[in-house]
Design an enzyme around this catalytic site. Structure first.
Site, short mmCIF file in Angstrom:
data_model
loop_
_atom_site.label_atom_id
_atom_site.label_comp_id
_atom_site.label_asym_id
_atom_site.label_seq_id
_atom_site.Cartn_x
_atom_site.Cartn_y
_atom_site.Cartn_z
N SER A 169 -30.38 33.56 3.47
CA SER A 169 -31.18 34.32 2.50
C SER A 169 -30.27 34.89 1.40
O SER A 169 -29.60 34.13 0.72
CB SER A 169 -31.99 35.41 3.22
OG SER A 169 -32.99 35.93 2.38
N ASP A 272 -41.68 28.89 4.14
CA ASP A 272 -40.93 29.92 3.45
C ASP A 272 -41.40 29.99 2.00
O ASP A 272 -41.40 28.97 1.31
CB ASP A 272 -39.43 29.58 3.50
CG ASP A 272 -38.54 30.63 2.84
OD1 ASP A 272 -39.07 31.65 2.35
OD2 ASP A 272 -37.32 30.42 2.80
#
Length: 328
Positions: A169, A272
């Protein structure tokens, strides 16, 4: 950020409350899965085949690393080094968080690697590029070990020709920045491993619109807020090179020319909301002539590898993919 966007963020989002004048108050961490924000100490003694210890790199900056090393060499004389940068939108979490501690233990055990987990400075107290600078200094520290007699316990079997940078991330964004800077400075890396790297922009992608509120780990509101709190003072909006790699990265890669970037493994998830931006980022690298392996797990949401659910098949598969990438 513009005044209008600051005013729109007056409500509490993700553990912060911003006033209309841009000031903020950091509140207790937001709720998450059980134990999500728990912090744990290092384990100097081997537990399940991995030991760890903390090393302070710069006390004034609060920059430190947690070094993990495996117990069994399994007939290998040297071990690769993986420098890991944790996620958290550049504003949450640390190298001591239990989910990242466990993940780094699993990496060290599975990969047979020395894992250096970096505790970098967080925004809004320290806006970008502070985290990038810390991440790069951690790389320089690791390289410096090869030229000194310090830390020979943890790095006794290290192969300093096989240094990888890795992040998830926000940490994936950070690792990619460190890899770019290393290439620009002529520092060789064996590879970069980017797990669902965190990117954004002012225009919405299809995956953001479709999945923007479906995953408690990250929503469109929380993503926007992280960039609001993270980008340098004076940034007009999310179309900043730190957030949107389409703006300057192609030119940076073109200027690198034949030197190129370290080869990349980019992992994305079909569930996602950042999926489209991550695929776009991988394509920018590939179009510039870099070696890129893009892995997509159709049923994986953001942060699937860090949750610690052994029944999640994707979390097992991604460790196998990373191990294969290190051996290539």
């Amino acid at each position: 950020m513009g005044d209008e966007e600051r005013k729109s963020s007056g409500k509490q989002i993700g553990g912060f409350v911003f006033a209309e004048d841009g000031s903020y108050v950091r509140t207790p961490p937001p709720t998450g899965p059980a134990g999500f924000f728990e912090e744990v100490p290092a384990n100097p003694s081997f537990i399940d085949g991995v030991a760890s210890r903390d090393v302070i790199l710069d006390k004034d900056r609060g920059l430190w690393v947690r070094v993990f090393r495996p117990e069994e060499l399994e007939n290998r004389s040297t071990l690769p080094i993986v420098i890991f940068y944790h996620g958290g939108g550049f504003i949450y979490m640390s190298a001591a968080n239990a989910i990242f501690h466990r993940f780094c233990e699993a990496l060290s055990r599975k990969l047979g690697a020395i894992v250096v987990s970096v505790n970098y400075r967080l925004a809004p107290e320290h806006r970008l590029p502070a985290a990038y600078d810390d991440g790069y200094d951690a790389l320089k520290w690791v390289r410096g070990i090869a030229k000194s007699s310090s830390d020979q316990d943890a790095f006794a079997h290290a192969d300093f020709s096989k240094i990888f940078v890795m992040g998830d991330s926000a940490g994936g964004n950070l690792a990619a920045r460190v890899a770019l800077r290393a290439a620009q400075d002529g520092i060789p890396l064996a590879g970069q491993i980017l797990l669902q790297p965190f990117y954004g922009g002012t225009s919405r992608t299809e995956s953001e619109l479709r999945l923007g509120s479906s995953n408690p780990m990250i929503t469109l509101d929380s993503s926007d807020f992280c960039w609001l709190a993270t980008l340098p003072e004076g940034a007009a909006d999310r179309d900043h090179p730190f957030c949107n790699p389409t703006l300057e990265l192609p030119g940076d890669l073109a200027r690198l020319g034949a030197r190129g970037l370290a080869r990349a493994l980019v992992v994305v998830g079909g569930k996602d909301l950042l999926h489209d931006r991550q695929v776009e980022f991988a394509k920018i690298l590939e179009d510039a002539g870099n070696t890129v392996k893009l892995i997509e797990y159709e049923n994986a949401s953001h942060g699937f590898y860090a949750v610690g659910d052994a029944s999640c098949q994707e979390s097992v598969l991604v460790l196998d993919e990373i191990a294969s990438f290190l051996r290539e």
